[in-house]
Design a protein around this motif. Structure first.
Motif, PDB file in Angstrom:
ATOM      1  N   MET A 180       0.795  -1.243  -0.036  1.00 39.79           N
ATOM      2  CA  MET A 180       0.180  -0.130   0.067  1.00 39.79           C
ATOM      3  C   MET A 180       0.942   1.317  -0.069  1.00 39.79           C
ATOM      4  SD  MET A 180      -3.369   1.301   2.673  1.00 39.79           S
ATOM      5  CE  MET A 180      -4.409   0.090   1.778  1.00 39.79           C
ATOM      6  N   THR A 181       0.492   2.178  -0.863  1.00 43.34           N
ATOM      7  CA  THR A 181       1.324   3.373  -0.892  1.00 43.34           C
ATOM      8  C   THR A 181       1.274   4.071   0.472  1.00 43.34           C
ATOM      9  OG1 THR A 181       0.809   3.572  -3.331  1.00 43.34           O
ATOM     10  CG2 THR A 181       1.508   5.548  -2.231  1.00 43.34           C
ATOM     11  N   GLU A 182       2.429   4.648   0.946  1.00 47.40           N
ATOM     12  CA  GLU A 182       2.118   5.503   2.157  1.00 47.40           C
ATOM     13  C   GLU A 182       1.603   7.059   1.941  1.00 47.40           C
ATOM     14  OE1 GLU A 182       5.830   5.758   4.277  1.00 47.40           O
ATOM     15  OE2 GLU A 182       6.238   3.556   4.494  1.00 47.40           O
ATOM     16  N   GLY A 229      -1.884   9.177   4.151  1.00 45.03           N
ATOM     17  CA  GLY A 229      -1.899   9.979   5.230  1.00 45.03           C
ATOM     18  C   GLY A 229      -1.499   9.203   6.568  1.00 45.03           C
ATOM     19  N   GLU A 230      -1.991   9.885   7.717  1.00 49.43           N
ATOM     20  CA  GLU A 230      -1.604   9.222   8.965  1.00 49.43           C
ATOM     21  C   GLU A 230      -2.822   8.797   9.461  1.00 49.43           C
ATOM     22  OE1 GLU A 230       0.172  12.626  10.922  1.00 49.43           O
ATOM     23  OE2 GLU A 230       2.171  12.173  10.284  1.00 49.43           O
ATOM     24  N   ALA A 231      -3.821   8.651   8.795  1.00 52.27           N
ATOM     25  CA  ALA A 231      -5.222   8.222   9.428  1.00 52.27           C
ATOM     26  C   ALA A 231      -5.520   6.720   8.561  1.00 52.27           C
ATOM     27  CB  ALA A 231      -6.212   9.114   8.917  1.00 52.27           C
ATOM     28  N   ALA A 232      -6.169   5.865   9.288  1.00 49.29           N
ATOM     29  CA  ALA A 232      -6.656   4.615   8.808  1.00 49.29           C
ATOM     30  C   ALA A 232      -8.228   4.389   9.295  1.00 49.29           C
ATOM     31  CB  ALA A 232      -5.825   3.501   8.972  1.00 49.29           C
ATOM     32  N   ILE A 233      -8.790   3.605   8.590  1.00 50.44           N
ATOM     33  CA  ILE A 233     -10.469   3.330   9.028  1.00 50.44           C
ATOM     34  C   ILE A 233     -10.434   1.985   8.667  1.00 50.44           C
ATOM     35  CG2 ILE A 233     -12.900   3.685   8.559  1.00 50.44           C
ATOM     36  CD1 ILE A 233     -12.035   6.405   8.173  1.00 50.44           C
ATOM     37  N   VAL A 234     -11.034   1.133   9.587  1.00 50.59           N
ATOM     38  CA  VAL A 234     -11.660  -0.127   9.357  1.00 50.59           C
ATOM     39  C   VAL A 234     -13.166  -0.389   9.274  1.00 50.59           C
ATOM     40  CG1 VAL A 234     -11.566  -2.592  10.290  1.00 50.59           C
ATOM     41  CG2 VAL A 234      -9.611  -0.950  10.586  1.00 50.59           C
ATOM     42  N   LEU A 235     -13.665  -0.601   8.204  1.00 45.98           N
ATOM     43  CA  LEU A 235     -15.171  -0.769   7.964  1.00 45.98           C
ATOM     44  C   LEU A 235     -15.555  -1.800   8.353  1.00 45.98           C
ATOM     45  CD1 LEU A 235     -15.798   1.846   5.165  1.00 45.98           C
ATOM     46  CD2 LEU A 235     -16.333   2.174   7.596  1.00 45.98           C
ATOM     47  N   VAL A 236     -16.863  -2.156   8.773  1.00 45.26           N
ATOM     48  CA  VAL A 236     -17.553  -3.401   8.924  1.00 45.26           C
ATOM     49  C   VAL A 236     -18.949  -3.250   8.822  1.00 45.26           C
ATOM     50  CG1 VAL A 236     -17.796  -5.459  10.454  1.00 45.26           C
ATOM     51  CG2 VAL A 236     -15.872  -4.176  11.066  1.00 45.26           C
ATOM     52  N   LEU A 262     -11.880 -10.349  14.295  1.00 50.68           N
ATOM     53  CA  LEU A 262     -11.202 -11.076  15.389  1.00 50.68           C
ATOM     54  C   LEU A 262     -10.288 -12.053  15.165  1.00 50.68           C
ATOM     55  CD1 LEU A 262     -14.146 -10.515  18.256  1.00 50.68           C
ATOM     56  CD2 LEU A 262     -11.708  -9.508  18.371  1.00 50.68           C
ATOM     57  N   HIS A 263     -10.871 -13.011  14.408  1.00 50.52           N
ATOM     58  CA  HIS A 263      -9.910 -14.195  13.989  1.00 50.52           C
ATOM     59  C   HIS A 263      -8.717 -13.572  13.411  1.00 50.52           C
ATOM     60  CE1 HIS A 263     -12.767 -17.156  15.190  1.00 50.52           C
ATOM     61  NE2 HIS A 263     -13.416 -16.971  14.452  1.00 50.52           N
ATOM     62  N   LEU A 264      -8.604 -12.512  12.553  1.00 50.23           N
ATOM     63  CA  LEU A 264      -7.616 -12.170  11.797  1.00 50.23           C
ATOM     64  C   LEU A 264      -6.702 -11.254  12.972  1.00 50.23           C
ATOM     65  CD1 LEU A 264      -9.143 -13.046   9.348  1.00 50.23           C
ATOM     66  CD2 LEU A 264      -8.095 -11.161   8.168  1.00 50.23           C
ATOM     67  N   MET A 265      -7.414 -10.692  13.635  1.00 58.73           N
ATOM     68  CA  MET A 265      -6.427  -9.798  14.518  1.00 58.73           C
ATOM     69  C   MET A 265      -5.766 -10.725  15.476  1.00 58.73           C
ATOM     70  SD  MET A 265      -9.498  -7.071  15.545  1.00 58.73           S
ATOM     71  CE  MET A 265      -8.227  -6.103  16.836  1.00 58.73           C
ATOM     72  N   ASN A 266      -5.967 -11.949  15.723  1.00 55.64           N
ATOM     73  CA  ASN A 266      -5.276 -13.119  16.644  1.00 55.64           C
ATOM     74  C   ASN A 266      -4.042 -13.438  15.655  1.00 55.64           C
ATOM     75  OD1 ASN A 266      -6.995 -12.571  18.842  1.00 55.64           O
ATOM     76  ND2 ASN A 266      -8.406 -14.095  18.153  1.00 55.64           N
ATOM     77  N   ARG A 267      -3.849 -13.252  14.610  1.00 54.76           N
ATOM     78  CA  ARG A 267      -2.801 -13.470  13.942  1.00 54.76           C
ATOM     79  C   ARG A 267      -1.708 -12.664  14.118  1.00 54.76           C
ATOM     80  NH1 ARG A 267      -5.517 -15.398   8.151  1.00 54.76           N
ATOM     81  NH2 ARG A 267      -6.991 -16.775   8.824  1.00 54.76           N
ATOM     82  N   PRO A 268      -0.471 -12.956  13.767  1.00 58.43           N
ATOM     83  CA  PRO A 268       0.528 -12.037  14.013  1.00 58.43           C
ATOM     84  C   PRO A 268       0.447 -10.683  13.433  1.00 58.43           C
ATOM     85  CG  PRO A 268       1.652 -14.250  13.293  1.00 58.43           C
ATOM     86  CD  PRO A 268       0.024 -14.291  13.187  1.00 58.43           C
ATOM     87  N   SER A 269       1.017  -9.727  14.335  1.00 56.51           N
ATOM     88  CA  SER A 269       0.956  -8.288  13.837  1.00 56.51           C
ATOM     89  C   SER A 269       1.647  -8.275  12.482  1.00 56.51           C
ATOM     90  CB  SER A 269       1.404  -7.463  15.103  1.00 56.51           C
ATOM     91  OG  SER A 269       0.675  -7.729  16.156  1.00 56.51           O
ATOM     92  N   PRO A 270       0.935  -6.900  11.667  1.00 50.46           N
ATOM     93  CA  PRO A 270      -0.146  -6.061  12.150  1.00 50.46           C
ATOM     94  C   PRO A 270      -1.459  -6.526  11.637  1.00 50.46           C
ATOM     95  CG  PRO A 270       1.040  -5.278  10.216  1.00 50.46           C
ATOM     96  CD  PRO A 270       1.777  -6.444  10.723  1.00 50.46           C
ATOM     97  N   LYS A 305       0.700   0.567   5.721  1.00 53.05           N
ATOM     98  CA  LYS A 305      -0.201   1.375   6.571  1.00 53.05           C
ATOM     99  C   LYS A 305      -0.159   1.404   7.971  1.00 53.05           C
ATOM    100  CE  LYS A 305      -3.950   3.995   5.564  1.00 53.05           C
ATOM    101  NZ  LYS A 305      -3.861   5.570   4.976  1.00 53.05           N
ATOM    102  N   ALA A 306       0.219   0.024   8.612  1.00 49.53           N
ATOM    103  CA  ALA A 306       0.368  -0.073   9.930  1.00 49.53           C
ATOM    104  C   ALA A 306       1.414   0.808  10.554  1.00 49.53           C
ATOM    105  CB  ALA A 306       0.133  -1.599  10.419  1.00 49.53           C
ATOM    106  N   ARG A 307       2.587   0.924   9.655  1.00 45.69           N
ATOM    107  CA  ARG A 307       4.015   1.593  10.172  1.00 45.69           C
ATOM    108  C   ARG A 307       3.702   3.247  10.141  1.00 45.69           C
ATOM    109  NH1 ARG A 307       7.790  -1.728  10.876  1.00 45.69           N
ATOM    110  NH2 ARG A 307       7.972  -3.795   9.433  1.00 45.69           N
TER     111      ARG A 307
END
Length: 432
Positions: free
Chosen positions: A22-24, A26-33, A270-278, A285-287
């Motif tokens: 992912m191209t670096e 801005g400094e904001a990110a959104i997770v939509l569900v 949640l299942h994916l959040m339990n995998r290794p970071s990030p 994006k996470a960095r």
């Protein structure tokens, strides 16, 4: 068969991450569900995305819709999520025209006729020539899961219900590797149709398990994370993935509506959040991010309609729909509560991961917002919502009504306004 074995393609057992970077920005990110709920959910979520597309991002020329890093959806919400993951903000107007404004039910076999009842009894009314084919012609135009590996597009998380294991089947590389099947070539329309395959009305999407052609591999624990006994829900999901790899009698997966096991999409997240970071965030994006907001759009109604107004027993359709809603209501709410409680520790895991190579690793605030049609208290609007059943087609005035609600409810959320205030404060400081 809808999926091909690895041995018949150029694919290989690949790690659970996108090949694109992912191209670096801005400094904001959104997770939509986006929850399930047919066209009702798609219209409600469309309003949320439209609101984000009107808000300025920290990156010049971008909006918050461009800052969506992860988009998850189930059933009707999966249709919107997949379309947005493929086309981004530029595809929003096309989604209104190509899906929300279409008479899908008029083109498919959805009425309760004797012939359809017989077909439903024999396995399902709409097979691959029905809704999956419609989705491909009108929305996805031959796109495969591999086409989602595009920089500047969010990661897509959609799932169906594995009827044998009674668990989510998440459409990602790890799941396809477990059944020794090619991921990149799999039609996106089929994955979305599986997530929306209401039993009887739709035939299941069937996947062949080719595990006999692959070596048995077990999940490796992350060396950077100390072992913690997982919750029963998480352990059961992991066990089902292991069965894909090793079971000798699990030859075909029958996939139905993902709402049967996860009505709002938070459990799969949640299942994916339990995998290794990030995970599930893209690494680039996470960095970089300083502000992260989770937005859960729950379009379920969760109220029994008019069955309490008379002494008469519900008819068969009311009883079945009401019973299914009752079974998934509390688990869906519990899943959201678990996600909300999980965020502080997950945030710390992300920080520890990125502190290995980032000077600004500690700067990360996380918030979560839930907007729900069931929370609407205004009597006229609440009564109207209860008439909007889980259908694939809604009149234009109802689409406008739900879309406007999605945008308004998000704007009214205090945590969303605080997110905007912090973000715009950073923008102003950066311009001075």
């Amino acid at each position: 068969m809808t999926n091909a074995p690895l041995s018949l393609t150029t694919g290989s057992l690949t790690p659970d991450r996108s090949t694109a970077t992912m191209t670096e920005t801005g400094e904001a990110a959104i997770v939509l569900v986006f929850s399930g709920g047919g066209a009702r959910s798609a219209a409600f979520g469309y309003g949320v995305l439209s609101e984000l597309a009107r808000q300025t991002s920290s990156d010049k020329g971008h909006t918050l819709a461009d800052d969506v890093a992860v988009v998850a959806g189930v059933s009707g919400g999966a249709v919107l999520a997949a379309h947005f993951a493929l086309y981004g903000r530029d595809g929003l107007s096309a989604f209104r025209q190509s899906f929300l404004d279409q008479d899908i039910e008029g083109e498919l076999h959805t009425s309760l006729t004797p012939s359809n009842l017989l077909r439903g009894y024999q396995g399902g009314v709409n097979d691959l020539s029905g809704f999956p084919s419609w989705l491909d012609r009108h929305l996805f135009h031959g796109a495969t899961l591999g086409a989602l590996n595009h920089p500047d597009r969010p990661r897509l998380i959609i799932h169906a219900t594995d009827l044998y294991n009674r668990t989510p089947f998440i459409f990602d590389r790890r799941s396809f590797s477990a059944i020794c099947s090619q991921y990149d070539d799999y039609p996106l329309a089929y994955a979305v149709a599986a997530s929306a395959a209401v039993p009887v009305m739709f035939a299941p999407i069937t996947l062949r398990n080719y595990n006999a052609a692959c070596p048995v591999e077990t999940e490796k624990k992350s060396p950077s994370r100390r072992y913690i006994r997982p919750a029963l829900t998480e352990q059961y999901y992991r066990d089902s993935v292991e069965r894909y790899r090793s079971a000798t009698d699990l030859n075909y997966l029958k996939l139905y509506d993902g709402g049967l096991v996860d009505g709002i999409g938070t459990q799969s997240l949640l299942h994916l959040m339990n995998r290794p970071s990030p995970a599930p965030l893209p690494e680039a994006k996470a960095r970089r991010i300083k502000h992260l907001l989770f937005v859960v759009a729950d379009a379920s109604t969760r109220i029994g309609g008019g069955i309490s107004q008379t002494e008469a027993a519900p008819d068969a359709k009311e009883a079945v729909v009401g019973a299914i809603d009752a079974m998934i209501n509390i688990p869906s709410l519990q899943s959201y509560d678990i996600l909300r409680r999980r965020l502080p520790s997950w945030r710390d895991e992300i920080v520890r991961w990125r502190c290995q190579g980032s000077a600004r690793c500690q700067e990360l605030d996380i918030g979560i917002v839930r907007i729900a049609l069931a929370d609407i208290a205004e009597p006229t609007a609440a009564r109207r919502i209860l008439t909007l059943h889980n259908r694939l087609t809604l009149p234009p005035q109802d689409i406008d009504f739900l879309s406007a609600l999605g945008g308004r409810l998000l704007r009214e959320q205090p945590d969303y306004r605080r997110f905007l205030k912090r973000l715009h404060g950073d923008i102003r400081r950066g311009e001075t």
